[in-house]
Design an enzyme around this catalytic site. Structure first.
Site, PDB file in Angstrom:
ATOM      1  N   PHE A 208     -10.384  -0.590   0.137  1.00 40.79           N
ATOM      2  CA  PHE A 208      -9.923  -1.477   1.198  1.00 40.79           C
ATOM      3  C   PHE A 208     -10.358  -2.904   0.879  1.00 40.79           C
ATOM      4  O   PHE A 208     -11.540  -3.181   0.682  1.00 40.79           O
ATOM      5  CB  PHE A 208     -10.405  -1.045   2.581  1.00 40.79           C
TER       6      PHE A 208
ATOM      7  N   ASP B  35      -7.353  -8.862   5.931  1.00 43.54           N
ATOM      8  CA  ASP B  35      -8.329  -8.662   7.002  1.00 43.54           C
ATOM      9  C   ASP B  35      -8.750  -7.204   7.145  1.00 43.54           C
ATOM     10  O   ASP B  35      -8.080  -6.281   6.672  1.00 43.54           O
ATOM     11  CB  ASP B  35      -7.725  -9.080   8.346  1.00 43.54           C
TER      12      ASP B  35
ATOM     13  N   LYS C 218      -1.211  -1.768  -4.586  1.00 40.35           N
ATOM     14  CA  LYS C 218      -2.118  -0.606  -4.623  1.00 40.35           C
ATOM     15  C   LYS C 218      -1.243   0.628  -4.881  1.00 40.35           C
ATOM     16  O   LYS C 218      -0.909   1.372  -3.959  1.00 40.35           O
ATOM     17  CB  LYS C 218      -2.768  -0.492  -3.243  1.00 40.35           C
TER      18      LYS C 218
ATOM     19  N   ASP D 156       0.865  -1.177   0.000  1.00 37.29           N
ATOM     20  CA  ASP D 156       0.000   0.000   0.000  1.00 37.29           C
ATOM     21  C   ASP D 156       0.911   1.239   0.000  1.00 37.29           C
ATOM     22  O   ASP D 156       1.419   1.638  -1.045  1.00 37.29           O
ATOM     23  CB  ASP D 156      -0.883  -0.129   1.247  1.00 37.29           C
TER      24      ASP D 156
HETATM   25  P1  IMP Z   1       1.948  -0.485   3.763  1.00 37.63           P
HETATM   26  O1  IMP Z   1       3.019  -0.436   4.790  1.00 37.63           O
HETATM   27  O2  IMP Z   1       1.085   0.752   3.762  1.00 37.63           O
HETATM   28  O3  IMP Z   1       2.441  -0.831   2.378  1.00 37.63           O
HETATM   29  O4  IMP Z   1       0.939  -1.548   4.256  1.00 37.63           O
HETATM   30  C1  IMP Z   1       1.012  -2.832   4.007  1.00 37.63           C
HETATM   31  C2  IMP Z   1       0.170  -3.596   4.993  1.00 37.63           C
HETATM   32  O5  IMP Z   1      -1.065  -2.918   5.289  1.00 37.63           O
HETATM   33  C3  IMP Z   1      -0.184  -4.912   4.383  1.00 37.63           C
HETATM   34  O6  IMP Z   1       0.696  -5.895   4.815  1.00 37.63           O
HETATM   35  C4  IMP Z   1      -1.567  -5.149   4.915  1.00 37.63           C
HETATM   36  O7  IMP Z   1      -1.493  -5.849   6.126  1.00 37.63           O
HETATM   37  C5  IMP Z   1      -2.140  -3.816   5.193  1.00 37.63           C
HETATM   38  N1  IMP Z   1      -3.061  -3.380   4.131  1.00 37.63           N
HETATM   39  C6  IMP Z   1      -2.867  -2.436   3.204  1.00 37.63           C
HETATM   40  N2  IMP Z   1      -3.920  -2.315   2.393  1.00 37.63           N
HETATM   41  C7  IMP Z   1      -4.797  -3.247   2.798  1.00 37.63           C
HETATM   42  C8  IMP Z   1      -6.104  -3.625   2.342  1.00 37.63           C
HETATM   43  O8  IMP Z   1      -6.672  -3.102   1.378  1.00 37.63           O
HETATM   44  N3  IMP Z   1      -6.687  -4.632   3.024  1.00 37.63           N
HETATM   45  C9  IMP Z   1      -6.108  -5.263   4.091  1.00 37.63           C
HETATM   46  N4  IMP Z   1      -4.901  -4.946   4.539  1.00 37.63           N
HETATM   47  C10 IMP Z   1      -4.251  -3.936   3.901  1.00 37.63           C
END
Ligand code: IMP
Ligand code: MG
Length: 177
Positions: free
Chosen positions: A152, A159, A131, A103
């Protein structure tokens, strides 16, 4: 007031299966003759990882890490810490990290930095979903299952407050939840 969750299928189980087959073909080609260490990121990657590794045709070792980011809800904060460190030795290994979704990129940027310091022979990254619209830090992805919109997502391991991991499809969780 309705108690029925607002869920819409984004990627159905057949398409997931097809895509994992494609990822496994690419990974099999790249790791033929090698013995990589595969590191899954708990908890979200476990369904994807379980399906993926059963299609891999080389000997592999498996380990897990758990990351946690400060902050609650659907937003990730920039501060990440490791709640469970890898048990396996990283130095000199061909390491493939498997994650559910990228994300902002903060979690994976943190983990990649951590692993690089341990001097693996090689380090690659496989994600079920990307994403890209929300990226805050650049992260190089070697194998990507799906590029997904800024929604989301839940199901297939993903989850919302620890719920919905068991759904067989990747679903969009609506605002109502
Ligand atoms: P980042 O550090 O923002 O890249 O977040 C990554 C983590 O956030 C992932 O390992 C997921 O656990 C969680 N995450 C990000 N987007 C989603 C989503 O759409 N659904 C569920 N978990 C998400
Ligand atoms: Mg996660």
């Amino acid at each position: 007031m309705s108690s029925k969750p607002d869920l819409r299928v984004l990627v159905g189980r057949q398409e997931i299966e097809k895509t994992i087959g494609r990822l496994a073909d690419n990974i099999n080609e790249d790791y033929r003759g090698k013995n990589p260490l595969i590191i899954g990121i708990l908890i979200g990657s476990f369904v994807f990882l379980a399906d993926l590794i059963r299609l891999l045709e080389f000997p592999l070792d498996l380990d897990f890490v758990r990351l946690s980011s400060y902050g609650a809800g659907t937003e990730t904060s920039g501060k990440v810490r490791m709640a469970l460190e890898p048990g396996a030795q990283i130095k000199g290994r061909d390491v493939l990290v498997v994650e559910d979704i990228i994300d902002t990129g903060y979690s994976l940027a943190f983990l990649i930095d951590y692993l690089k310091k341990k001097e693996p022979a090689s380090l690659k990254l496989c994600v079920l979903a990307d994403k890209p619209s929300r990226r805050q830090v650049p992260v190089e992805i070697d194998y990507n299952g799906f590029t997904v919109p800024d929604e989301f997502l839940v199901g297939y391991g993903l989850d919302y407050n620890e719920k919905y991991r068991n759904l067989p499809d990747i679903c969009i969780l609506g605002e109502g939840e």
